[in-house]
Scaffold this motif. Sequence first.
Motif, PDB file in Angstrom:
ATOM      1  N   ILE A  15      31.335  56.159  29.298  1.00 21.39           N
ATOM      2  CA  ILE A  15      31.458  55.068  30.256  1.00 21.39           C
ATOM      3  C   ILE A  15      32.902  54.890  30.702  1.00 21.39           C
ATOM      4  O   ILE A  15      33.177  54.682  31.890  1.00 21.39           O
ATOM      5  N   SER A  16      33.846  54.998  29.781  1.00 24.03           N
ATOM      6  CA  SER A  16      35.259  54.805  30.146  1.00 24.03           C
ATOM      7  C   SER A  16      35.718  55.865  31.147  1.00 24.03           C
ATOM      8  O   SER A  16      36.486  55.571  32.071  1.00 24.03           O
ATOM      9  N   GLN A  17      35.242  57.123  30.988  1.00 27.44           N
ATOM     10  CA  GLN A  17      35.605  58.182  31.922  1.00 27.44           C
ATOM     11  C   GLN A  17      35.044  57.907  33.312  1.00 27.44           C
ATOM     12  O   GLN A  17      35.714  58.098  34.323  1.00 27.44           O
ATOM     13  N   ILE A  18      33.802  57.441  33.349  1.00 29.05           N
ATOM     14  CA  ILE A  18      33.170  57.145  34.633  1.00 29.05           C
ATOM     15  C   ILE A  18      33.887  56.004  35.332  1.00 29.05           C
ATOM     16  O   ILE A  18      34.149  56.046  36.537  1.00 29.05           O
ATOM     17  N   LEU A  19      34.246  54.958  34.570  1.00 26.32           N
ATOM     18  CA  LEU A  19      34.956  53.825  35.167  1.00 26.32           C
ATOM     19  C   LEU A  19      36.316  54.251  35.707  1.00 26.32           C
ATOM     20  O   LEU A  19      36.753  53.809  36.773  1.00 26.32           O
ATOM     21  N   LYS A  20      36.987  55.128  34.978  1.00 25.81           N
ATOM     22  CA  LYS A  20      38.290  55.613  35.423  1.00 25.81           C
ATOM     23  C   LYS A  20      38.154  56.376  36.734  1.00 25.81           C
ATOM     24  O   LYS A  20      38.971  56.218  37.654  1.00 25.81           O
ATOM     25  N   GLU A  21      37.102  57.199  36.840  1.00 25.94           N
ATOM     26  CA  GLU A  21      36.866  57.940  38.070  1.00 25.94           C
ATOM     27  C   GLU A  21      36.568  57.003  39.237  1.00 25.94           C
ATOM     28  O   GLU A  21      36.881  57.316  40.387  1.00 25.94           O
ATOM     29  N   ARG A  22      35.960  55.861  38.943  1.00 25.17           N
ATOM     30  CA  ARG A  22      35.619  54.906  39.995  1.00 25.17           C
ATOM     31  C   ARG A  22      36.789  53.986  40.346  1.00 25.17           C
ATOM     32  O   ARG A  22      36.642  53.065  41.134  1.00 25.17           O
ATOM     33  N   GLY A  23      37.947  54.195  39.727  1.00 16.74           N
ATOM     34  CA  GLY A  23      39.120  53.397  40.063  1.00 16.74           C
ATOM     35  C   GLY A  23      39.282  52.121  39.265  1.00 16.74           C
ATOM     36  O   GLY A  23      40.114  51.275  39.602  1.00 16.74           O
ATOM     37  N   VAL A  24      38.484  51.966  38.196  1.00 19.76           N
ATOM     38  CA  VAL A  24      38.616  50.790  37.336  1.00 19.76           C
ATOM     39  C   VAL A  24      39.735  51.039  36.345  1.00 19.76           C
ATOM     40  O   VAL A  24      39.675  51.982  35.545  1.00 19.76           O
ATOM     41  N   SER A  25      40.768  50.214  36.394  1.00 21.58           N
ATOM     42  CA  SER A  25      41.923  50.421  35.524  1.00 21.58           C
ATOM     43  C   SER A  25      41.578  50.103  34.080  1.00 21.58           C
ATOM     44  O   SER A  25      40.595  49.400  33.789  1.00 21.58           O
ATOM     45  N   ARG A  26      42.414  50.621  33.175  1.00 19.59           N
ATOM     46  CA  ARG A  26      42.211  50.341  31.753  1.00 19.59           C
ATOM     47  C   ARG A  26      42.348  48.844  31.481  1.00 19.59           C
ATOM     48  O   ARG A  26      41.609  48.290  30.663  1.00 19.59           O
ATOM     49  N   ARG A  27      43.237  48.189  32.190  1.00 17.98           N
ATOM     50  CA  ARG A  27      43.427  46.745  31.997  1.00 17.98           C
ATOM     51  C   ARG A  27      42.166  45.983  32.392  1.00 17.98           C
ATOM     52  O   ARG A  27      41.735  45.069  31.676  1.00 17.98           O
ATOM     53  N   ASP A  28      41.575  46.356  33.533  1.00 15.65           N
ATOM     54  CA  ASP A  28      40.347  45.691  33.964  1.00 15.65           C
ATOM     55  C   ASP A  28      39.203  45.966  32.983  1.00 15.65           C
ATOM     56  O   ASP A  28      38.366  45.098  32.723  1.00 15.65           O
ATOM     57  N   PHE A  29      39.175  47.178  32.447  1.00 11.33           N
ATOM     58  CA  PHE A  29      38.147  47.521  31.474  1.00 11.33           C
ATOM     59  C   PHE A  29      38.284  46.668  30.213  1.00 11.33           C
ATOM     60  O   PHE A  29      37.298  46.147  29.686  1.00 11.33           O
ATOM     61  N   LEU A  30      39.521  46.514  29.730  1.00 17.20           N
ATOM     62  CA  LEU A  30      39.750  45.697  28.530  1.00 17.20           C
ATOM     63  C   LEU A  30      39.459  44.221  28.812  1.00 17.20           C
ATOM     64  O   LEU A  30      38.977  43.494  27.935  1.00 17.20           O
ATOM     65  N   LYS A  31      39.749  43.787  30.031  1.00 15.10           N
ATOM     66  CA  LYS A  31      39.419  42.417  30.413  1.00 15.10           C
ATOM     67  C   LYS A  31      37.904  42.222  30.389  1.00 15.10           C
ATOM     68  O   LYS A  31      37.395  41.191  29.937  1.00 15.10           O
ATOM     69  N   PHE A  32      37.193  43.221  30.882  1.00 17.57           N
ATOM     70  CA  PHE A  32      35.741  43.195  30.845  1.00 17.57           C
ATOM     71  C   PHE A  32      35.244  43.097  29.406  1.00 17.57           C
ATOM     72  O   PHE A  32      34.351  42.302  29.090  1.00 17.57           O
ATOM     73  N   CYS A  33      35.821  43.882  28.506  1.00 20.56           N
ATOM     74  CA  CYS A  33      35.420  43.857  27.090  1.00 20.56           C
ATOM     75  C   CYS A  33      35.694  42.491  26.468  1.00 20.56           C
ATOM     76  O   CYS A  33      34.897  41.992  25.669  1.00 20.56           O
ATOM     77  N   SER A  34      36.806  41.869  26.827  1.00 19.97           N
ATOM     78  CA  SER A  34      37.131  40.534  26.304  1.00 19.97           C
ATOM     79  C   SER A  34      36.140  39.498  26.816  1.00 19.97           C
ATOM     80  O   SER A  34      35.706  38.611  26.071  1.00 19.97           O
ATOM     81  N   THR A  35      35.774  39.606  28.095  1.00 18.87           N
ATOM     82  CA  THR A  35      34.816  38.678  28.681  1.00 18.87           C
ATOM     83  C   THR A  35      33.456  38.793  28.000  1.00 18.87           C
ATOM     84  O   THR A  35      32.825  37.791  27.665  1.00 18.87           O
ATOM     85  N   VAL A  36      33.012  40.015  27.774  1.00 12.21           N
ATOM     86  CA  VAL A  36      31.727  40.241  27.122  1.00 12.21           C
ATOM     87  C   VAL A  36      31.765  39.752  25.684  1.00 12.21           C
ATOM     88  O   VAL A  36      30.801  39.154  25.189  1.00 12.21           O
ATOM     89  N   THR A  37      32.870  39.976  24.992  1.00  9.99           N
ATOM     90  CA  THR A  37      33.010  39.511  23.619  1.00  9.99           C
ATOM     91  C   THR A  37      32.868  37.999  23.547  1.00  9.99           C
ATOM     92  O   THR A  37      32.188  37.461  22.665  1.00  9.99           O
ATOM     93  N   ALA A  38      33.483  37.302  24.504  1.00 15.91           N
ATOM     94  CA  ALA A  38      33.378  35.840  24.551  1.00 15.91           C
ATOM     95  C   ALA A  38      31.950  35.404  24.854  1.00 15.91           C
ATOM     96  O   ALA A  38      31.430  34.456  24.249  1.00 15.91           O
ATOM     97  N   ALA A  39      31.304  36.101  25.785  1.00 15.30           N
ATOM     98  CA  ALA A  39      29.926  35.767  26.124  1.00 15.30           C
ATOM     99  C   ALA A  39      28.994  35.957  24.938  1.00 15.30           C
ATOM    100  O   ALA A  39      28.009  35.223  24.788  1.00 15.30           O
ATOM    101  N   LEU A  40      29.297  36.932  24.092  1.00 16.93           N
ATOM    102  CA  LEU A  40      28.490  37.192  22.900  1.00 16.93           C
ATOM    103  C   LEU A  40      28.799  36.230  21.767  1.00 16.93           C
ATOM    104  O   LEU A  40      28.229  36.351  20.679  1.00 16.93           O
ATOM    105  N   ALA A  41      29.708  35.294  22.023  1.00 18.87           N
ATOM    106  CA  ALA A  41      30.116  34.313  21.006  1.00 18.87           C
ATOM    107  C   ALA A  41      30.713  34.996  19.785  1.00 18.87           C
ATOM    108  O   ALA A  41      30.569  34.522  18.653  1.00 18.87           O
TER     109      ALA A  41
END
Length: 370
Positions: A15-41
């Motif tokens: 998934i990380s490789q695909i996101l990188k190819e689509r122009g999603v930066s590593r920072r945005d990816f980590l932000k996404f992971c933080s958001t999901v972690t919070a949503a999962l309580a």
Amino acid sequence: MSTTRTEPCNETFSISQILKERGVSRRDFLKFCSTVTAALALPPSFAPSVAQALDEVKRPPLVWLEFQGCTGDSEALLRSANPTVAEIVLDILSVDYHETIMAAAGHQAEAALDKTITDYKGKYFAVIEGSIPMKDGGVYGCVGGKSNLERARQVCGGAAATIAIGNCASYGGIPAAAPNPTGAVGVKEAVPGATVINLPGCPCNADNLTATIVHYLVFNKIPALDGHGRPLFAYGKRIHDNCERRPHFDAGQYVEKWGDDGHRKGYCLYKMGCKGPATFHNCPTQRYNEKTAWPIGSGHPCVGCAEPQFWDVMSPMYRRLPNVPGFGIEHTADAIGLGLAAGAAGAFVVHGALSAMRKDKEPGEDAKED
């Protein structure tokens, strides 16, 4: 924007490789992971583990079926953020069938669906939006010559997990309201043997959908569910418990009519029909519109759309519940307000009596009592 394809999903890259190819930066990816972690309580310390797991997991296929519904959950998904689910989640998943956004049509679209559920049996996700009509053999909902009931049993029965998104797919929703002429039911009732996760709401918060899928990808199992099949991380607490207007409820301060002084001051909406005390959902914490708003915060009472049969059980919409749980026993809003006022008055009386008693004491008596 990702669109559905007709060729098999690509499982070669993570998934990380695909996101990188689509122009999603590593920072945005980590932000996404933080958001999901919070949503999962989950504690913030879990964010790196989520990122690591998504770095390694391959892109799973997903099919999204629309039955008796308003497409509100699809619209909510496409308009969500934190970050944009349409840009990230649809890239994390290989969305092989989704009638609202797919490019294919007709026989080509049906062929793509059949290929996915055959080639990836037991490995794909199914998302069901809308209720399933059961009456008269399911004739009240058909797509591509197959009834919703037939297609649901075929697709959900072979999925690794099925997510019933919205109240209609979870419990039948508005189509199942009395007199329910089509015999509408939720996915679990129509396909009892399927592994179903209910994400009710009108619409469902897309953050909860994202978190549910990521939970499965990270932990290889569905999240813990409550008695109604809902993930506890999103539906484990009453709206009333986290509501920003809860202090006004506790203080006996209520909106008495629309537009009154209490309404302008943000008082509790319980008397105006708010079903927050009887509804389990994370609306107050996750919110909508990039986490800026939610119904109660915008001045409208909760209608209880995350609960089974809410349209029948919670109606009329603007009539308050007869009783509200809390304070150890059932109390009406009037009793709570009057009780608090009487309690406050009583406290002042007791305080005054004690002060008078102290004044009547002779100097030095306190020292003698000590």
